[in-house]
Design an enzyme around this catalytic site. Structure first.
Site, mmCIF file in Angstrom:
data_model
loop_
_atom_site.group_PDB
_atom_site.id
_atom_site.type_symbol
_atom_site.label_atom_id
_atom_site.label_comp_id
_atom_site.label_asym_id
_atom_site.label_seq_id
_atom_site.Cartn_x
_atom_site.Cartn_y
_atom_site.Cartn_z
ATOM 1 N N ASN A 1 8.850 -10.924 -32.619
ATOM 2 C CA ASN A 1 9.649 -9.887 -33.280
ATOM 3 C C ASN A 1 11.028 -10.405 -33.694
ATOM 4 O O ASN A 1 11.623 -9.921 -34.659
ATOM 5 C CB ASN A 1 9.874 -8.689 -32.360
ATOM 6 C CG ASN A 1 8.597 -7.993 -31.927
ATOM 7 O OD1 ASN A 1 8.546 -7.432 -30.837
ATOM 8 N ND2 ASN A 1 7.564 -8.020 -32.750
ATOM 9 N N GLN B 1 12.262 -12.851 -35.155
ATOM 10 C CA GLN B 1 12.455 -13.455 -36.475
ATOM 11 C C GLN B 1 13.058 -12.471 -37.468
ATOM 12 O O GLN B 1 13.759 -12.854 -38.394
ATOM 13 C CB GLN B 1 11.098 -14.011 -36.969
ATOM 14 C CG GLN B 1 10.981 -14.227 -38.462
ATOM 15 C CD GLN B 1 10.139 -13.144 -39.135
ATOM 16 O OE1 GLN B 1 9.816 -12.122 -38.528
ATOM 17 N NE2 GLN B 1 9.793 -13.374 -40.388
ATOM 18 N N CYS C 1 2.342 -5.892 -41.051
ATOM 19 C CA CYS C 1 3.100 -7.129 -41.204
ATOM 20 C C CYS C 1 2.637 -8.181 -40.197
ATOM 21 O O CYS C 1 2.785 -9.376 -40.415
ATOM 22 C CB CYS C 1 4.599 -6.872 -41.058
ATOM 23 S SG CYS C 1 5.108 -6.279 -39.432
ATOM 24 N N CYS D 1 16.515 26.803 -17.549
ATOM 25 C CA CYS D 1 17.513 26.974 -18.610
ATOM 26 C C CYS D 1 17.971 28.427 -18.576
ATOM 27 O O CYS D 1 17.850 29.081 -17.535
ATOM 28 C CB CYS D 1 16.934 26.593 -19.971
ATOM 29 S SG CYS D 1 15.563 27.648 -20.505
#
Length: 381
Positions: free
Chosen positions: A76, A78, A195, A345
C-alpha cells in the site's frame, strides 16, 4: 457542522495555521469558518483516501469521517501516503487517525472500522455534509451513489486505473446528474479489475485525490466552477485532459432503497441483517443496577453538555458521535469482559443507535428504553 454546535470564530492556532487562506478573497475568515463548520465523510483510506484525508485536515474541515475495514500492507505504501512503514498491520482508519492527529489537532475525527454496505450506508452517510467516494470497486460506488440520492447528499467521485483518472461531482442539486447517468447499471461483482489486479501509479491517486478535495472546497464555499454535470478525465501518461458533459435523467433518480445491493455483499459484510437491537426496560435496569452497580458499564451517549447537566452516578460519558473512535472501542471491549454493557440517552433513540454500532464490533449491549429521564425517576422513588 451537521447536527453539531456551529463555531462562530477561529482559535489562535487556526488563525495562524490558515493565514494563507484568510488572505484569499475566495475564502477569507468567513470561508474558513464554513470549512470549520462542515463535515466530510471519506469512504476509503487507501490510494485516493490518503491525499483526500491529509488535505481535508490541512484545509481545516471541522469533522472528518474515515470509513475503511482494511489493514495496512507494505504494498500500500507506494501510493497510500497517509500510512507509514511502522503502521503496517494496523487498521487503516487507526493509521490515518494517528497521522491526522499529529498533522492537525483541530479536526474532529470519526472512524468506522467496517465496509460500507446496504445496512449501514444510510445511517453513516446521513451524519455528514459532503461524501467523498474513495472506494475501489463499482458495487461500492453505486451503493454510495444511491445512498446519497436517497439522502440528498453531494457526492464527490474519484476513480483511478493505471495512469488514468476521473473526477466528478454527483447529486449536488435536485437536477444534477449522478453515477447512473454515466453508467446506468453497475458491472457485476469482480467484473472490473481492482488496482490490486490492474496496477496504479502513485501520482494518479495523488492528483485525483487532491482534485476531489478541490471540489469539496468549492461545494462548501458555494464558489467557483464545480464539476456538476461534468467529468474531468486525465491521462497522465500522455498528459491529456478533457472535460465531458453529463446530462441528468430523472429515471436514474428513482432510488428508494438499497435492497438491490444485498447480493453484492456477503453475509459477514451485512451481518446487521440478522442482528436485532437488545433493549431493556427502565424498571428492569433499575433492579440490576441496585443489586450490583459495579458489574455494570453504563454508557451515556448524549453530548458532553447534556451529561454535565444531569447524569446517573457511575455512568461513563461517550457521545454517540465518538463511539467509533478506536480508543473508546478499546475501553468498552475491555470493560465488557467483566461488566454488562448498557447504553442510555435522553429518550432511547440514540442509545439504540449506539447499541447497533457496538454490535458491529461484536460488543453485546442493551439499550435502556425511555432513556435517562425515566431511569432517574425510578431511581428516585
Amino acid at each position: 457542522m451537521s447536527k453539531d454546535i456551529k463555531f462562530n470564530s477561529l482559535n489562535k492556532d487556526e488563525q495562524e495555521r490558515y493565514q494563507k487562506h484568510l488572505r484569499l478573497k475566495e475564502i477569507g475568515y468567513e470561508g474558513q469558518l464554513d470549512l470549520k463548520n462542515s463535515s466530510v465523510l471519506c469512504i476509503g483510506a487507501g490510494g485516493l483516501g490518503s491525499p483526500v484525508l491529509l488535505h481535508l485536515a490541512a484545509i481545516g474541515i471541522g469533522k472528518i469521517g474515515i470509513l475503511d475495514n482494511d489493514y495496512v500492507e507494505k504494498s500500500n505504501l507506494q501510493r497510500q501516503i497517509i500510512h507509514e512503514t511502522n503502521t503496517i498491520g494496523k487498521l487503516k482508519i487507526d493509521s490515518a487517525r494517528e497521522r491526522i492527529e499529529k498533522f492537525n489537532p483541530n479536526s474532529e475525527l470519526l472512524t468506522f472500522a467496517e465496509r460500507i454496505n446496504p445496512n449501514n450506508a444510510l445511517e453513516i452517510i446521513r451524519e455528514f455534509d459532503v461524501i467523498c467516494d474513495c472506494s475501489d470497486n463499482f458495487g461500492t460506488r453505486y451503493l454510495i451513489n444511491d445512498a446519497c440520492l436517497i439522502l440528498n447528499k453531494p457526492l464527490v467521485f474519484g476513480s483511478v486505473q493505471g495512469f488514468e483518472g476521473q473526477v466528478s461531482v454527483f447529486n449536488l442539486h435536485k437536477d444534477s446528474p449522478n453515477l447512473r447517468d454515466l453508467l446506468p447499471e453497475s458491472p457485476a461483482k469482480n467484473a472490473v479489475p481492482s488496482c490490486a489486479e490492474y496496477g496504479v501509479v502513485a501520482v494518479s491517486t495523488g492528483l485525483i485525490g487532491i482534485l476531489q478535495v478541490n471540489e469539496i472546497i468549492k461545494i462548501i464555499l458555494k464558489k467557483g466552477e464545480i464539476l456538476d454535470g461534468k467529468i474531468l478525465v486525465l491521462d497522465l501518461f500522455n498528459m491529456n485532459m478533457k472535460k465531458l458533459h453529463l446530462k441528468s435523467d430523472q429515471v436514474n433518480k428513482r432510488i428508494k432503497n438499497l435492497n438491490q445491493f444485498m447480493d453484492f455483499y456477503s453475509d459477514d459484510e451485512c451481518f446487521e441483517k440478522n442482528n436485532e437491537i437488545n433493549r431493556i426496560k427502565a424498571n428492569d435496569f433499575n433492579n440490576l443496577y441496585k443489586v450490583n452497580p459495579n458489574k455494570i458499564l453504563l454508557i451515556d451517549v448524549r453530548e458532553n453538555e447534556e451529561f454535565s447537566t444531569s447524569s446517573i452516578e457511575g455512568s461513563v460519558s461517550i457521545p454517540l458521535s465518538h463511539l467509533n473512535q478506536a480508543s473508546e472501542l478499546e475501553f468498552i471491549q475491555k470493560e465488557s469482559l467483566i461488566k454488562e454493557v448498557f447504553t442510555i440517552c435522553k429518550s432511547g433513540k440514540r442509545s439504540e443507535k449506539a447499541s447497533k454500532i457496538l454490535s458491529r464490533f461484536k460488543i453485546q449491549s442493551r439499550s435502556i428504553e425511555g432513556g435517562i429521564e425515566k431511569v432517574k425517576k425510578i431511581l428516585c422513588n
